[in-house]
Write a protein that holds these residues in place. Structure first.
Motif, PDB file in Angstrom:
ATOM      1  N   ARG A   1      -3.287  -0.425  -4.393  1.00  0.00           N
ATOM      2  CA  ARG A   1      -4.073   0.941  -4.154  1.00  0.00           C
ATOM      3  C   ARG A   1      -5.407   0.798  -4.767  1.00  0.00           C
ATOM      4  O   ARG A   1      -6.442   1.290  -4.392  1.00  0.00           O
ATOM      5  CB  ARG A   1      -3.152   1.954  -5.081  1.00  0.00           C
ATOM      6  CG  ARG A   1      -3.835   3.206  -5.121  1.00  0.00           C
ATOM      7  CD  ARG A   1      -3.058   4.435  -5.723  1.00  0.00           C
ATOM      8  NE  ARG A   1      -2.168   4.769  -4.549  1.00  0.00           N
ATOM      9  CZ  ARG A   1      -2.426   5.793  -3.655  1.00  0.00           C
ATOM     10  NH1 ARG A   1      -3.633   6.123  -3.405  1.00  0.00           N
ATOM     11  NH2 ARG A   1      -1.505   6.324  -2.817  1.00  0.00           N
TER      12      ARG A   1
ATOM     13  N   GLU B   1       4.967   5.244  -2.803  1.00  0.00           N
ATOM     14  CA  GLU B   1       4.669   4.983  -4.006  1.00  0.00           C
ATOM     15  C   GLU B   1       5.430   5.667  -5.161  1.00  0.00           C
ATOM     16  O   GLU B   1       5.890   5.178  -6.442  1.00  0.00           O
ATOM     17  CB  GLU B   1       3.147   4.809  -4.255  1.00  0.00           C
ATOM     18  CG  GLU B   1       2.428   3.676  -3.593  1.00  0.00           C
ATOM     19  CD  GLU B   1       1.071   3.702  -3.596  1.00  0.00           C
ATOM     20  OE1 GLU B   1       0.564   4.608  -4.327  1.00  0.00           O
ATOM     21  OE2 GLU B   1       0.531   2.757  -3.465  1.00  0.00           O
TER      22      GLU B   1
ATOM     23  N   ARG C   1       1.879   6.028   2.402  1.00  0.00           N
ATOM     24  CA  ARG C   1       1.587   5.476   1.258  1.00  0.00           C
ATOM     25  C   ARG C   1       2.220   6.246  -0.314  1.00  0.00           C
ATOM     26  O   ARG C   1       2.936   5.772  -0.972  1.00  0.00           O
ATOM     27  CB  ARG C   1       0.354   4.757   0.922  1.00  0.00           C
ATOM     28  CG  ARG C   1       0.088   3.960  -0.447  1.00  0.00           C
ATOM     29  CD  ARG C   1      -1.284   3.759  -0.711  1.00  0.00           C
ATOM     30  NE  ARG C   1      -2.127   3.064   0.014  1.00  0.00           N
ATOM     31  CZ  ARG C   1      -2.242   1.590  -0.080  1.00  0.00           C
ATOM     32  NH1 ARG C   1      -2.067   1.109  -1.093  1.00  0.00           N
ATOM     33  NH2 ARG C   1      -2.919   1.052   1.030  1.00  0.00           N
TER      34      ARG C   1
ATOM     35  N   LEU D   1       1.843  -2.531  -6.160  1.00  0.00           N
ATOM     36  CA  LEU D   1       1.673  -1.598  -5.565  1.00  0.00           C
ATOM     37  C   LEU D   1       0.238  -0.836  -6.178  1.00  0.00           C
ATOM     38  O   LEU D   1      -0.618  -0.309  -5.469  1.00  0.00           O
ATOM     39  CB  LEU D   1       2.473  -0.263  -5.423  1.00  0.00           C
ATOM     40  CG  LEU D   1       3.903  -0.537  -4.671  1.00  0.00           C
ATOM     41  CD1 LEU D   1       4.721   0.369  -4.875  1.00  0.00           C
ATOM     42  CD2 LEU D   1       3.425  -0.531  -3.417  1.00  0.00           C
TER      43      LEU D   1
END
Length: 194
Positions: free
Chosen positions: A31, A116, A112, A27
């Motif tokens: 990002r 996250e 998102r 992740l």
């Protein structure tokens, strides 16, 4: 003395910790690159967490190991109660995380951060849980449980066949393990680098 049960628990903890940390690393890298992750890979990873630790590992701790330890070491009851509470909440927590992943996949960037953040809390909580088991519970078990206790536990824990601990995956799980390993980018898995 190094009971099979303790080896299995530690191996499963290492495999799970690696999987959980890989989720966060994946992740973070996506990002950083401002790209979307491979949702299929993430779903497979979360399915693994649900399928093995939640359904095989935790019940054996809560139903077999912890009761034996409570009977022999009353002072550890409060810690074991907290760990059992974590186990009880685990199924709901993984469902919430899977739902947040689906929301991220379906709704895009707007979801998102929520996914996250939930993934970070889930992973950190899980890692703390395993650390308490290894630091506080397993040494007490080794010190206080008797040979007959270990025989029962070893028989039950020997049946755990987590493919990420070096066991050949049972046929239904072979595709899952291959999907996870092949979809994760190197150095986390066997897939192409990001």
């Amino acid at each position: 003395m190094n009971p099979l049960t303790l080896r299995v628990i530690r191996e499963e903890h290492r495999a799970l910790a690696a999987m959980l940390r890989s989720i966060l690393l994946l992740l973070a890298e996506h990002r950083r690159r401002a790209t979307l992750p491979d949702f299929t890979a993430l779903r497979a990873m979360l399915f693994y967490v649900d399928e093995f630790p939640e359904r095989l590992h935790h019940p054996k701790e809560s139903e077999l190991l912890f009761p034996k330890l409570r009977a022999r070491v009353p002072a550890v009851r409060e810690t074991l109660d907290r760990l059992d509470d974590d186990h009880d909440r685990g199924e709901r927590a993984i469902r919430d995380l899977e739902h947040a992943l689906l929301a991220f996949e379906m709704m895009g960037e707007a979801r998102r951060n929520a996914f996250e953040q939930l993934a970070e809390r889930y992973v950190q909580g899980y890692l703390r849980h395993m650390e308490i088991e290894e630091r506080e519970v397993l040494p007490l078990a080794l010190e206080h449980l008797q040979a007959t206790d270990w025989e029962d536990l070893d028989e039950a824990f020997a049946a755990n066949r987590d493919p990420l601990t070096g066991h050949a995956p049972d046929e239904p799980y072979r595709a899952l393990v291959e999907r996870i390993l092949n979809s994760l980018p190197t150095p986390l898995g066997l897939g192409p680098a990001l």
